[in-house]
Motif scaffolding. Sequence first.
Motif, short mmCIF file in Angstrom:
data_model
loop_
_atom_site.label_atom_id
_atom_site.label_comp_id
_atom_site.label_asym_id
_atom_site.label_seq_id
_atom_site.Cartn_x
_atom_site.Cartn_y
_atom_site.Cartn_z
N ARG A 139 0.87 4.12 2.44
CA ARG A 139 1.27 5.23 1.89
C ARG A 139 1.73 4.82 0.19
O ARG A 139 1.55 5.47 -0.75
CB ARG A 139 2.72 5.37 2.38
CG ARG A 139 2.90 6.28 3.73
CD ARG A 139 2.88 7.87 3.49
NE ARG A 139 4.08 8.33 2.91
CZ ARG A 139 5.35 8.22 3.30
NH1 ARG A 139 5.37 8.22 4.50
NH2 ARG A 139 6.09 8.83 2.55
N ILE A 140 2.02 3.37 0.14
CA ILE A 140 2.37 2.84 -1.16
C ILE A 140 1.00 3.06 -2.13
O ILE A 140 1.45 3.49 -3.33
CB ILE A 140 2.91 1.52 -0.91
CG1 ILE A 140 4.19 1.50 -0.05
CG2 ILE A 140 2.89 0.76 -2.21
CD1 ILE A 140 4.68 0.16 0.13
N SER A 141 -0.05 2.56 -1.53
CA SER A 141 -1.33 2.42 -2.51
C SER A 141 -1.69 3.79 -3.07
O SER A 141 -2.26 3.96 -3.94
CB SER A 141 -2.37 1.82 -1.63
OG SER A 141 -2.67 2.76 -0.46
N ARG A 142 -1.30 4.84 -2.57
CA ARG A 142 -1.62 6.05 -2.98
C ARG A 142 -0.57 7.05 -3.89
O ARG A 142 -0.63 8.15 -4.23
CB ARG A 142 -1.97 7.20 -1.73
CG ARG A 142 -3.08 6.51 -0.85
CD ARG A 142 -3.51 7.87 0.30
NE ARG A 142 -2.75 8.34 0.84
CZ ARG A 142 -2.31 8.06 2.13
NH1 ARG A 142 -3.02 7.15 2.75
NH2 ARG A 142 -1.23 8.69 2.77
N SER A 143 0.58 6.13 -3.95
CA SER A 143 1.69 6.75 -4.40
C SER A 143 1.91 6.58 -5.83
O SER A 143 1.77 5.30 -6.36
CB SER A 143 2.86 6.88 -3.45
OG SER A 143 4.18 7.26 -4.03
N ALA A 149 11.86 3.14 -5.21
CA ALA A 149 11.90 4.34 -4.30
C ALA A 149 11.43 4.60 -2.98
O ALA A 149 11.86 4.69 -1.90
CB ALA A 149 11.71 5.67 -5.14
N LEU A 150 10.28 3.89 -2.99
CA LEU A 150 9.37 3.71 -1.84
C LEU A 150 10.03 2.99 -0.59
O LEU A 150 9.94 3.09 0.67
CB LEU A 150 7.81 3.44 -1.98
CG LEU A 150 6.94 4.20 -2.79
CD1 LEU A 150 5.98 3.72 -3.35
CD2 LEU A 150 6.75 5.58 -1.94
N LEU A 151 10.55 1.85 -1.13
CA LEU A 151 11.07 0.79 -0.12
C LEU A 151 12.34 1.35 0.51
O LEU A 151 12.90 0.86 1.56
CB LEU A 151 11.48 -0.48 -1.02
CG LEU A 151 10.19 -1.49 -1.37
CD1 LEU A 151 10.73 -2.73 -2.11
CD2 LEU A 151 9.39 -2.02 -0.48
N ARG A 181 1.11 2.80 -6.28
CA ARG A 181 -0.37 2.59 -6.39
C ARG A 181 -0.59 1.34 -7.27
O ARG A 181 -1.87 1.04 -7.38
CB ARG A 181 -1.09 3.83 -6.84
CG ARG A 181 -0.79 4.08 -8.08
CD ARG A 181 -1.37 5.72 -8.49
NE ARG A 181 -1.33 6.03 -10.00
CZ ARG A 181 -1.91 6.89 -10.24
NH1 ARG A 181 -2.55 7.70 -9.60
NH2 ARG A 181 -1.59 7.32 -11.66
N ASP A 182 -0.03 0.95 -8.15
CA ASP A 182 -0.05 -0.20 -9.20
C ASP A 182 0.37 -1.44 -8.62
O ASP A 182 0.13 -2.53 -9.26
CB ASP A 182 0.59 -0.10 -10.47
CG ASP A 182 -0.25 1.38 -11.32
OD1 ASP A 182 -1.15 1.50 -10.80
OD2 ASP A 182 0.56 1.83 -11.92
#
Length: 270
Positions: A139-143, A149-151, A181-182
């Motif tokens: 999920r993280i790598s595409r966002s 916010a993701l955490l 994603r970065d």
Amino acid sequence: MPEGHTLHRLALLHQRRYAGAPVAVLSPQGRFATEASTLDGRVLERAEAHGKHLLHVYGPDLVVHIHLGLYGTFREQPLPVEPPRGQVRMRLVGPTHWTDLRGPNACRLRTEAEIDALLARLGPDPLRPDADPERAWARISRSRTAIAALLLDQSVVAGAGNVYRAEVLFRHGIHPLLPGRDLGRARWRELWADLVDLMREGVRTGRIDTVLPEHDPAVTGRQPRQDPHGGEVYVYRRAGMPCLLCGTPVAMAELVGRKLYWCPTCQPEA
């Protein structure tokens, strides 16, 4: 709102005190009365936590799902029982102890299918041995969403809250607004491993401590942190105070409705 380590501590406590024996289940408040009458006298098979959710499992289709939310608390006491105080949603009485649950966001009797559906919506929990950090990384790598916010998104990582979010990002020098994603896979693996270690320590001690030994008040000579949350931290709830590493005032902003803390120098923008 309690973070995941608190729910895992409760699960371990309830497993030790109540599991494997018949328990009395009551609802002095009345809002859980029908469900309590179904469970009263049954054997509690196990207690476990998934993220911020606590599960009392009595059988395949008899699972009490508890989410404490902002105001939920358990009061644990040895026998004998005392008269209820306040609005007690659920009272559990075992062989040696009893506990009262007040003010939870959720306290419901669920079927196994309903619990499976609930857990399917959650991301991996750093405190569970079956957690797969690659699910979160997918999920993280595409966002393009900020990593901070993701955490806090429980569908990405289950159990981490505002304190662990702020502290783990500081410990790895990651700016909170960096797009997911970065981040990079290697940094994610390091961040995840650190989150696992920090949260396991929280389960062990019952408080959130994130500072390295060399930055502890006993070593640096600074005053211990005075905060009802307890624990020694780098940036959480330290807005405007000097960073423990570089002296820069800790910054604060709001992100998706939650306060965000970071050091502008130790966590520079990419």
